[in-house]
Design a protein around this motif. Sequence first.
Motif, PDB file in Angstrom:
ATOM      1  N   GLY A 577       0.815  -1.213   0.000  1.00  0.00           N
ATOM      2  CA  GLY A 577       0.000   0.000   0.000  1.00  0.00           C
ATOM      3  C   GLY A 577       0.843   1.256   0.000  1.00  0.00           C
ATOM      4  O   GLY A 577       0.418   2.310  -0.472  1.00  0.00           O
ATOM      5  N   ASP A 578       2.060   1.152   0.537  1.00  0.00           N
ATOM      6  CA  ASP A 578       2.984   2.287   0.592  1.00  0.00           C
ATOM      7  C   ASP A 578       4.395   1.705   0.639  1.00  0.00           C
ATOM      8  O   ASP A 578       4.748   0.992   1.585  1.00  0.00           O
ATOM      9  N   TYR A 579       5.202   1.997  -0.367  1.00  0.00           N
ATOM     10  CA  TYR A 579       6.519   1.368  -0.452  1.00  0.00           C
ATOM     11  C   TYR A 579       7.461   1.834   0.654  1.00  0.00           C
ATOM     12  O   TYR A 579       8.492   1.195   0.894  1.00  0.00           O
ATOM     13  N   ASP A 580       7.132   2.944   1.342  1.00  0.00           N
ATOM     14  CA  ASP A 580       7.916   3.303   2.525  1.00  0.00           C
ATOM     15  C   ASP A 580       7.876   2.177   3.549  1.00  0.00           C
ATOM     16  O   ASP A 580       8.834   1.958   4.304  1.00  0.00           O
ATOM     17  N   ARG A 581       6.752   1.459   3.615  1.00  0.00           N
ATOM     18  CA  ARG A 581       6.650   0.336   4.555  1.00  0.00           C
ATOM     19  C   ARG A 581       7.631  -0.774   4.200  1.00  0.00           C
ATOM     20  O   ARG A 581       8.232  -1.400   5.086  1.00  0.00           O
ATOM     21  N   ILE A 582       7.799  -1.023   2.910  1.00  0.00           N
ATOM     22  CA  ILE A 582       8.776  -2.031   2.479  1.00  0.00           C
ATOM     23  C   ILE A 582      10.177  -1.570   2.861  1.00  0.00           C
ATOM     24  O   ILE A 582      10.988  -2.351   3.390  1.00  0.00           O
ATOM     25  N   ARG A 583      10.464  -0.289   2.612  1.00  0.00           N
ATOM     26  CA  ARG A 583      11.802   0.223   2.917  1.00  0.00           C
ATOM     27  C   ARG A 583      12.080   0.197   4.423  1.00  0.00           C
ATOM     28  O   ARG A 583      13.223  -0.025   4.838  1.00  0.00           O
ATOM     29  N   ASP A 584      11.055   0.396   5.240  1.00  0.00           N
ATOM     30  CA  ASP A 584      11.255   0.268   6.691  1.00  0.00           C
ATOM     31  C   ASP A 584      11.663  -1.154   7.055  1.00  0.00           C
ATOM     32  O   ASP A 584      12.515  -1.365   7.934  1.00  0.00           O
ATOM     33  N   ARG A 585      11.068  -2.145   6.393  1.00  0.00           N
ATOM     34  CA  ARG A 585      11.434  -3.537   6.676  1.00  0.00           C
ATOM     35  C   ARG A 585      12.835  -3.845   6.152  1.00  0.00           C
ATOM     36  O   ARG A 585      13.577  -4.621   6.760  1.00  0.00           O
ATOM     37  N   ILE A 586      13.192  -3.260   5.036  1.00  0.00           N
ATOM     38  CA  ILE A 586      14.560  -3.430   4.534  1.00  0.00           C
ATOM     39  C   ILE A 586      15.552  -2.891   5.557  1.00  0.00           C
ATOM     40  O   ILE A 586      16.580  -3.529   5.852  1.00  0.00           O
ATOM     41  N   ALA A 587      15.244  -1.733   6.134  1.00  0.00           N
ATOM     42  CA  ALA A 587      16.113  -1.152   7.153  1.00  0.00           C
ATOM     43  C   ALA A 587      16.194  -2.031   8.400  1.00  0.00           C
ATOM     44  O   ALA A 587      17.227  -2.072   9.079  1.00  0.00           O
ATOM     45  N   ASP A 588      15.105  -2.729   8.714  1.00  0.00           N
ATOM     46  CA  ASP A 588      15.123  -3.645   9.856  1.00  0.00           C
ATOM     47  C   ASP A 588      16.068  -4.817   9.632  1.00  0.00           C
ATOM     48  O   ASP A 588      16.647  -5.344  10.593  1.00  0.00           O
TER      49      ASP A 588
END
Length: 783
Positions: A577-588
């Motif tokens: 729904g928002d690729y920022d959410r994917i990038r947050d998981r990448i950062a995790d």
Amino acid sequence: MSKNPIRPYNGPAGGWGALRSVATQLIEQDIPVSGARTLLSANQPDGFDCPGCAWPDRDHTSTFEFCENGAKAVAAEATKHRATPELFAQHTVADLARYSDHWLENQGRLTHPMRWDAASDKYLPITWDEAFSRIGAHLNALASPDQALFYTSGRCSNEAAFLYQLFVREYGTNNFPDCSNMCHEPSGTAMKAQLGIGKGTVQLRDFEIAEAIFIFGQNPGTNHPRMLGELRQASKRGAAIVSFNPLRERGLERFADPQDKLEMLHNGSTRISSDYFQLRIGGDLAAVKGMIKRVLELDAQARRDGRERVVDLDFIAEHTRGFEAFVAEVESESWDTIVAESGLTRAELERAGDIYARAKSVICCWGMGITQHKHSVATIQMIVNLMLLRGNIGRPGAGPCPVRGHSNVQGDRTMGIYEKPSPAFLDRLRDVFGFEPPREHGHDTVGAIEAMLDGRCKTFFGLGGNFATATPDTEATHRALRRCDLTVHVTTKLNRSHLVHGRDAYILPCLGRTEIDMQETGPQSVTVEDSMSMVHLSAGINAPADPMLLSEPAIVARLAHATLGARSKVPWLWLIGDYDRIRDRIADVFDDFYDFNLRVRVPGGFHLTNAAAERRWLNREAKALFKPHAVPTDLPVHRARASREQPVFTLATTRSHDQYNTTIYGMNDRYRGVFGERRVLFINAQDIAELNMQAGDWVDLESLCDDGVRRVAKRFLLVEYNIPRGCLAAYYPETNSLVPLSSFADEARTPTSKSIPVIVYAHVAQPGANLQSAKDIGLVRVD
């Protein structure tokens, strides 16, 4: 075919020819206005990253930052042509298979998900929901997740690649064959063992101050044209540019920058290579070792004379291991062997060594002319040995620089697209997402083909790419794909792989890099990592080619949701729904991506940490390692020559200038003087005479391998070219069929597409074939 396919080209790389070629491509794709606007958004902070090569942008906030091949890639994606369900209604798969790869791509952008119907031999439309349901059901019905293969192209974004590896590992396998397995796998393998990291250590700013740039096995004029801008500037300020390449390539000789008004106005150009050494195909290890031998001789003389040492003893003592044993091994190698195997004279090798020894900062670049050999890992480690001698790693203006191909091939690997993941990475996935990832290593590309052939793998899923065409041993690869119960391809355009399919087959069309990706929270951006570890945003500006298209992240997430269902620990549909959410998981998962969403929104993005560039060595020894290697004298071509009286040649596959990877933009190879023909064989004039043939004759090629399989590629036009004796070059994929599946790089398993032992004999036309005779072709020599 043109009546006169071979015509001399005497101009520089770039220049007016490049602008005319771009204009032609825009017109052919029917986008003369919108295409120009789209090009101006390439590599801009509020635009999209070029879908072509992985060469970084000099200034991601500059304008007009694209090259001829990048323009062709953008035009091909932004085309108005459409491959709709009507196209498939008109043609069976058997009909489509008769057309050329160029014709298939030129049908335009795919618009609807399609499923192959066995009864009619046609692809028929299917809804997205039904496609995901059917594919997911098939995956769940397999006896083991390890029976499925998940291929990845270097085109897909970091977000798509991260979701893809996450889905596949939660599904239960590490079967990740990818395009790295076929190109730069040896670079990562070699440097990781030696330096602790498998990426190059340089950034673009290093090219501004390097005193010498050495280029091995690379043709930037065709494969990475924006690199010519850096080389041009280096040449203008007096840096030595030393090229090692069997073929005489125009892009390594002269370049006219289309963005330089004065150069264009006066039809001028800039010399690129200060020295050009045409070594034998596969002779790079011997050549580099000869340079090292020369540097050590100069160092010994300096020591005797009481002068400053040539090697950097302080760096070697503090940062390396194995120096003394390495020196002893180099000194034991005879000049006679080095000269014979490199194809260069001792004087040429000594000159190259002198240039290296004089320069205070050196960059060494290499491409697939180095990586696709049996001894490719050893060759790259010899290049790194050369750099270590004078401390040319971890300081300004210096460092190893593997020049990778597709735009995000390096980012895919960073995101975890790798068949041999580290335990630490799998532990982090477990801790972040709450499932236990599989630990057993998966199949690489060669292993995937073998597993399909022997029945261990029954499903092939391709996220981009053209697997059937890009891979070696074409007949074996096609047979392997046809043995699958299911083949699925995520793609923007029709290609050969969609016609070489399993018992059930799907085509899933996706958005391109140039298009607006609209999700729940609005238009989305994706990120890519270039060849020098810069990560930046990419946002499309064009309306989607069709409203039915889904983004690659959406396709992966929806398939994962359909396959894994309630048992999944990952909120797939929420993530997209928002690729920022994917990038947050990448950062995790990855420490280097801390504050990912914040840092990537800075114009130009951010640079990933490179420990070797900071002189921190992350290998087991915590030191950079000198790795000795003998010059190989028992390669397949040596054995073939020893067992036959007729001439045995070494064939290297190469791209034409109207080509990027397997995508054929047109039928011309302007810089090599070939127009309207792809089945050509570049050969030395003396070798033509020894074969009792003439330029313009048609010949067949047969590769020599001890596996008992006869591999023949038929009907190639002999073209006299400036290439060393005993060496041949021809385009791929036309000659991929000659590369045995069993012939791959030691340690890295990359197909040996640049060193194929072959014999050449006259082509005999089949009865009734309508072939143009050589006398009608009007051939001239190509220099």
